[in-house]
Each structure stands twice: as C-alpha cells, then as structure tokens.
Design a protein around this motif. Structure first.
Motif, PDB file in Angstrom:
ATOM      1  N   GLY A 166      86.944  12.141  72.365  1.00  0.00           N
ATOM      2  CA  GLY A 166      86.512  13.053  73.406  1.00  0.00           C
ATOM      3  C   GLY A 166      87.633  13.694  74.200  1.00  0.00           C
ATOM      4  N   PHE A 167      88.873  13.479  73.795  1.00  0.00           N
ATOM      5  CA  PHE A 167      90.044  13.973  74.525  1.00  0.00           C
ATOM      6  C   PHE A 167      90.697  15.074  73.686  1.00  0.00           C
ATOM      7  CE2 PHE A 167      93.813  12.153  77.235  1.00  0.00           C
ATOM      8  CZ  PHE A 167      93.745  13.256  78.062  1.00  0.00           C
ATOM      9  N   VAL A 168      90.556  16.321  74.136  1.00  0.00           N
ATOM     10  CA  VAL A 168      91.161  17.458  73.430  1.00  0.00           C
ATOM     11  C   VAL A 168      92.673  17.418  73.628  1.00  0.00           C
ATOM     12  CG1 VAL A 168      91.300  19.982  73.338  1.00  0.00           C
ATOM     13  CG2 VAL A 168      89.095  18.860  73.684  1.00  0.00           C
ATOM     14  N   VAL A 169      93.434  17.752  72.596  1.00  0.00           N
ATOM     15  CA  VAL A 169      94.892  17.656  72.674  1.00  0.00           C
ATOM     16  C   VAL A 169      95.506  18.837  73.416  1.00  0.00           C
ATOM     17  CG1 VAL A 169      97.020  17.663  71.299  1.00  0.00           C
ATOM     18  CG2 VAL A 169      95.115  16.181  70.648  1.00  0.00           C
ATOM     19  N   HIS A 170      95.063  20.062  73.119  1.00  0.00           N
ATOM     20  CA  HIS A 170      95.721  21.257  73.657  1.00  0.00           C
ATOM     21  C   HIS A 170      94.671  22.211  74.226  1.00  0.00           C
ATOM     22  CE1 HIS A 170      98.111  24.973  73.760  1.00  0.00           C
ATOM     23  NE2 HIS A 170      99.190  24.231  73.602  1.00  0.00           N
ATOM     24  N   PRO A 171      94.933  22.846  75.364  1.00  0.00           N
ATOM     25  CA  PRO A 171      93.971  23.806  75.909  1.00  0.00           C
ATOM     26  C   PRO A 171      93.658  24.926  74.922  1.00  0.00           C
ATOM     27  CG  PRO A 171      95.656  23.311  77.542  1.00  0.00           C
ATOM     28  CD  PRO A 171      96.118  22.697  76.240  1.00  0.00           C
ATOM     29  N   GLY A 172      92.418  25.371  74.951  1.00  0.00           N
ATOM     30  CA  GLY A 172      91.999  26.459  74.067  1.00  0.00           C
ATOM     31  C   GLY A 172      90.635  26.941  74.486  1.00  0.00           C
ATOM     32  N   ALA A 173      90.030  27.766  73.654  1.00  0.00           N
ATOM     33  CA  ALA A 173      88.696  28.295  73.961  1.00  0.00           C
ATOM     34  C   ALA A 173      87.708  27.154  74.162  1.00  0.00           C
ATOM     35  CB  ALA A 173      88.232  29.197  72.821  1.00  0.00           C
ATOM     36  N   GLY A 174      87.037  27.162  75.307  1.00  0.00           N
ATOM     37  CA  GLY A 174      86.074  26.111  75.608  1.00  0.00           C
ATOM     38  C   GLY A 174      86.678  24.891  76.265  1.00  0.00           C
ATOM     39  N   ASN A 175      87.998  24.760  76.207  1.00  0.00           N
ATOM     40  CA  ASN A 175      88.697  23.627  76.829  1.00  0.00           C
ATOM     41  C   ASN A 175      89.955  24.124  77.530  1.00  0.00           C
ATOM     42  OD1 ASN A 175      87.533  22.332  73.940  1.00  0.00           O
ATOM     43  ND2 ASN A 175      87.150  21.111  75.778  1.00  0.00           N
ATOM     44  N   PRO A 176      89.806  24.836  78.653  1.00  0.00           N
ATOM     45  CA  PRO A 176      90.974  25.404  79.333  1.00  0.00           C
ATOM     46  C   PRO A 176      91.865  24.364  80.003  1.00  0.00           C
ATOM     47  CG  PRO A 176      89.004  25.722  80.653  1.00  0.00           C
ATOM     48  CD  PRO A 176      88.546  25.163  79.338  1.00  0.00           C
ATOM     49  N   ASP A 177      91.320  23.172  80.270  1.00  0.00           N
ATOM     50  CA  ASP A 177      92.119  22.112  80.883  1.00  0.00           C
ATOM     51  C   ASP A 177      91.484  20.771  80.538  1.00  0.00           C
ATOM     52  OD1 ASP A 177      89.852  21.993  82.460  1.00  0.00           O
ATOM     53  OD2 ASP A 177      90.796  22.931  84.199  1.00  0.00           O
ATOM     54  N   GLY A 178      91.944  19.709  81.204  1.00  0.00           N
ATOM     55  CA  GLY A 178      91.419  18.383  80.907  1.00  0.00           C
ATOM     56  C   GLY A 178      91.875  17.855  79.566  1.00  0.00           C
ATOM     57  N   THR A 179      93.020  18.321  79.092  1.00  0.00           N
ATOM     58  CA  THR A 179      93.523  17.969  77.763  1.00  0.00           C
ATOM     59  C   THR A 179      94.698  17.005  77.842  1.00  0.00           C
ATOM     60  OG1 THR A 179      95.164  19.732  77.612  1.00  0.00           O
ATOM     61  CG2 THR A 179      92.890  20.300  77.018  1.00  0.00           C
TER      62      THR A 179
ATOM     63  N   HIS B  30     102.163  17.354  66.773  1.00  0.00           N
ATOM     64  CA  HIS B  30     101.032  17.289  65.840  1.00  0.00           C
ATOM     65  C   HIS B  30      99.800  16.949  66.659  1.00  0.00           C
ATOM     66  CE1 HIS B  30     100.651  12.741  65.483  1.00  0.00           C
ATOM     67  NE2 HIS B  30     101.777  12.885  66.148  1.00  0.00           N
ATOM     68  N   ARG B  31      98.634  17.177  66.092  1.00  0.00           N
ATOM     69  CA  ARG B  31      97.407  17.026  66.859  1.00  0.00           C
ATOM     70  C   ARG B  31      96.412  16.110  66.154  1.00  0.00           C
ATOM     71  NH1 ARG B  31      96.039  23.148  69.126  1.00  0.00           N
ATOM     72  NH2 ARG B  31      98.189  23.837  69.434  1.00  0.00           N
ATOM     73  N   LEU B  32      95.473  15.616  66.945  1.00  0.00           N
ATOM     74  CA  LEU B  32      94.287  14.955  66.432  1.00  0.00           C
ATOM     75  C   LEU B  32      93.077  15.737  66.940  1.00  0.00           C
ATOM     76  CD1 LEU B  32      95.122  11.183  67.153  1.00  0.00           C
ATOM     77  CD2 LEU B  32      95.292  12.378  64.963  1.00  0.00           C
ATOM     78  N   ASP B  33      92.019  15.782  66.137  1.00  0.00           N
ATOM     79  CA  ASP B  33      90.803  16.442  66.578  1.00  0.00           C
ATOM     80  C   ASP B  33      90.266  15.753  67.830  1.00  0.00           C
ATOM     81  OD1 ASP B  33      91.004  18.070  64.367  1.00  0.00           O
ATOM     82  OD2 ASP B  33      89.656  16.852  63.146  1.00  0.00           O
ATOM     83  N   LYS B  34      89.456  16.483  68.591  1.00  0.00           N
ATOM     84  CA  LYS B  34      88.912  15.974  69.855  1.00  0.00           C
ATOM     85  C   LYS B  34      88.312  14.579  69.701  1.00  0.00           C
ATOM     86  CE  LYS B  34      85.219  16.933  73.206  1.00  0.00           C
ATOM     87  NZ  LYS B  34      84.155  17.874  73.607  1.00  0.00           N
ATOM     88  N   ASP B  35      87.531  14.354  68.666  1.00  0.00           N
ATOM     89  CA  ASP B  35      86.826  13.088  68.526  1.00  0.00           C
ATOM     90  C   ASP B  35      87.463  12.134  67.521  1.00  0.00           C
ATOM     91  OD1 ASP B  35      84.818  13.446  70.463  1.00  0.00           O
ATOM     92  OD2 ASP B  35      83.737  14.793  69.120  1.00  0.00           O
ATOM     93  N   THR B  36      88.669  12.435  67.088  1.00  0.00           N
ATOM     94  CA  THR B  36      89.444  11.490  66.288  1.00  0.00           C
ATOM     95  C   THR B  36      90.316  10.680  67.236  1.00  0.00           C
ATOM     96  OG1 THR B  36      89.480  12.952  64.350  1.00  0.00           O
ATOM     97  CG2 THR B  36      91.170  11.247  64.462  1.00  0.00           C
ATOM     98  N   THR B  37      90.323   9.383  67.049  1.00  0.00           N
ATOM     99  CA  THR B  37      91.113   8.497  67.904  1.00  0.00           C
ATOM    100  C   THR B  37      92.436   8.139  67.230  1.00  0.00           C
ATOM    101  OG1 THR B  37      89.997   6.575  66.935  1.00  0.00           O
ATOM    102  CG2 THR B  37      89.056   7.487  68.951  1.00  0.00           C
TER     103      THR B  37
ATOM    104  N   VAL C 239     102.644  11.140  68.494  1.00  0.00           N
ATOM    105  CA  VAL C 239     103.986  11.104  69.074  1.00  0.00           C
ATOM    106  C   VAL C 239     104.243  12.415  69.800  1.00  0.00           C
ATOM    107  CG1 VAL C 239     105.119  11.942  66.952  1.00  0.00           C
ATOM    108  CG2 VAL C 239     106.443  10.678  68.673  1.00  0.00           C
ATOM    109  N   ILE C 240     104.879  12.311  70.977  1.00  0.00           N
ATOM    110  CA  ILE C 240     105.207  13.477  71.800  1.00  0.00           C
ATOM    111  C   ILE C 240     106.705  13.468  72.065  1.00  0.00           C
ATOM    112  CG2 ILE C 240     104.944  14.542  74.088  1.00  0.00           C
ATOM    113  CD1 ILE C 240     102.153  12.366  72.875  1.00  0.00           C
TER     114      ILE C 240
END
Length: 325
Positions: A101-114, A136-143, A147-148
């Motif tokens: 449930g945690f979006v990695v990067h802001p985008g359409a529909g998820n401007p913040d809270g990432t 690299h990213r993980l999908d919103k609902d992939t846990t 690495v950052i």
C-alpha cells in the motif's frame, strides 16, 4: 538545500584524442554523463583556467580541469513524516523493507504520501540526489527490500550496477495453478496496446528475463521463488500471467480467486479477500556502491502471505485423500 561540488584534476595521457565530455565522465565516474554535459554547457567547468562549453573538444592529456558548481535541491516534492522500515543504513545507502500500500514515487493519483516523500523528510540531503536516491521501484502493493542512494556518487554507481545486472533481487510469490517445475520466462515486455496502465508481453517490448523455481505445491496453487535478470515494470506479474499462472490477488493480470474443489471455507474466504498480488521482495544482494563490499539482506515474508501459505497447506492436508479418489 544545495550541494557544493568542486574538483580539480589533470587529464591523463590515456585520454589523448578523446572528447572533453567523455574525458570528464572517465575522470569523475561518480557523476552521470548527462549531468557533466549540463555543467559544461553552463560554464561550470574550466580547462587550463578557461571556460570551455564545447563537449566534443578533443583532449591532448596534461590539461588541468576544474569543476565548480552547485547541485540545487529538488523542491517539487514535499518532505513528509511517514514511517520507514529501515533495514540498513550507512553514509551512502539506505535499505528499506517496504510495506504493501506504499507507493514509491509521486505520480498520477498519488501526488504525495510516497516513499520518496518519506525519504526527503528522513534524510533532507536527498533533495540533491536524482529521484531522492531511488534507483529501482516496487509496485504499490508489492512488499520487500529496496536500496536507496544517499549521494550522487552512490546513485550513479547503483544505476550502473542495475544496468550491468550486478544487483541480485529474489522474490517470493504464490501463483494460481499447480506448477510442476521451475523454469525461465524470456519474453520482452512493453506497454499494453489498449490498457495504458498495464504492461504486456510484446514483440516490441524491452528484453525481460525472469527465473523461477517451485518452493511448495498446494492443490491448485504454487509457492515460488523468483529471480529477476532485468527489472521491467510489473515484470514478474506479467511473466507469470503470460505462462497462465497469475499471482494470487493480482488485480490487473488475472489473479482472481480460484479455489480448488472442496476447498475449506477458510481458503475460499481468504482467496476472495486477498486484495493485493502475493509478491514479496525477499532478498537483495549487491556490491556496495562506494566500498565495493558484497552485501546481502533478507526480509521476512509478510504476515498476509504467511497466513495464506498456512491456509493453503491446511487445505491440502484436509483434502489429501480426495486427490487419490
């Protein structure tokens, strides 16, 4: 916040005949070629004390190069005090275990809270690193593990390592259907021709390779361990659906409930209520982008997937005799 960058060095003789921008990229590999070109064109680089804004100028060797510039912080995204599950941190990298449930990067529909907003709050100096160090990213609902990079140098080296396939990522998943053996899916992935938020196997897509092996068999489902050779958007989800074994709970790629005959009530209820793809980034292994040390992390399987596995096991035990009737 801005980062002051100053370097002075002498062009080695091995760069004889090479372009100015190519030489700089070799001398200062911690910065990307596009960033170096920006600095040249902006007049932030001098050659023997004179500003040179021609990237293609040829070098002789022995010239003195000086870089003097600032990298401005990215003010497009707001720092937000959101929880981060930090598995490891040093001066150069952060490794997190991302929840569902945690979006990695802001985008359409998820401007913040990432994740990006959370990183900017936790580590403000990340505003000078491209994409706040996300490589690299993980999908919103992939846990699971991400690495950052905390510095430009670490970010450049991690991006290069990903492109050279030097970072190992392993996932656990639970798929629909009974799979008898592991294998490899080597199929290009591109944007879906009609569903613009979906990806698909396509002859016009980018090369994509997923290795998988069977970890546990249930009556009509299979627990898998997967390793990515490439890192395309939705890669595992698309590849598993392509071989007719979509992940349980996948809302985009056909992971609808498929209970086996005489399934227990617990299993039927759980399959109906499992609203995310059953996918977890369980292992991450890489060479540290600055020290070169080999490092590996493991993230425990999340509770919802553990519970799903246990219910599938119980159903298999209770119906074991039926399979032989």
């Amino acid at each position: 916040m801005a980062e002051i960058i100053q370097h002075t060095d002498t062009v080695p003789e091995t760069c004889l005949g090479k372009r100015f921008d190519q030489t700089l990229a070799e001398m200062f590999p911690e910065y990307s070629r596009s960033r170096i070109k920006e600095w040249i064109l902006a007049g932030h680089v001098t050659l023997n004390g004179a500003i040179l804004i021609i990237p293609r100028e040829k070098m002789f060797g022995g010239e003195v190069i000086k870089i003097s510039t600032e990298v401005e912080g990215d003010v497009r995204f707001e720092p937000q005090n959101l929880p981060l599950n930090i598995v490891y941190e040093d001066d150069d990298i952060i490794v997190i275990n991302k929840p569902a449930g945690f979006v990695v990067h802001p985008g359409a529909g998820n401007p913040d809270g990432t994740v990006l907003n959370a990183l900017l709050y936790y580590c403000p100096q990340l505003d000078v690193v491209p994409r706040a160090g996300i490589v690299h990213r993980l999908d919103k609902d992939t846990t699971g593990l991400m690495v950052i990079a905390k510095t430009i140098a670490a970010q450049t080296n991690l991006v290069d390592a990903i492109q050279e396939r030097e970072i190992t990522r392993e996932y656990e998943a639970i798929a629909n259907g009974l799979m008898t053996a592991g294998g490899v899916v080597d199929e290009p992935i591109g944007r879906h021709s009609t569903k613009r938020t979906h990806m698909a196997v396509s002859p016009f897509g980018r090369p994509s390779v997923t290795h998988y092996r069977v970890m546990e068999k249930f009556r009509l489902h299979t627990r898998l361990r997967l390793r990515l050779e490439t890192g395309r958007t939705h890669q595992i989800r698309v590849h598993m659906a392509h071989i007719t074994h979509p992940l349980i709970g996948d809302p985009n790629y056909g992971g609808r409930p498929r209970p086996p005959k005489n399934a227990t009530e617990d299993l039927r209820d759980l399959l109906r209520s499992f609203k995310r793809q059953a996918l977890h980034a369980a292992m991450l292994s890489l060479f540290h982008p600055i020290t070169g040390e080999e490092m590996t992390w493991h993230a425990p399987i999340p509770d919802d997937m553990v519970n799903l596995t246990n219910v599938l096991r119980e159903d298999s035990k209770l119906n074991a005799t039926d399979d032989y009737l």
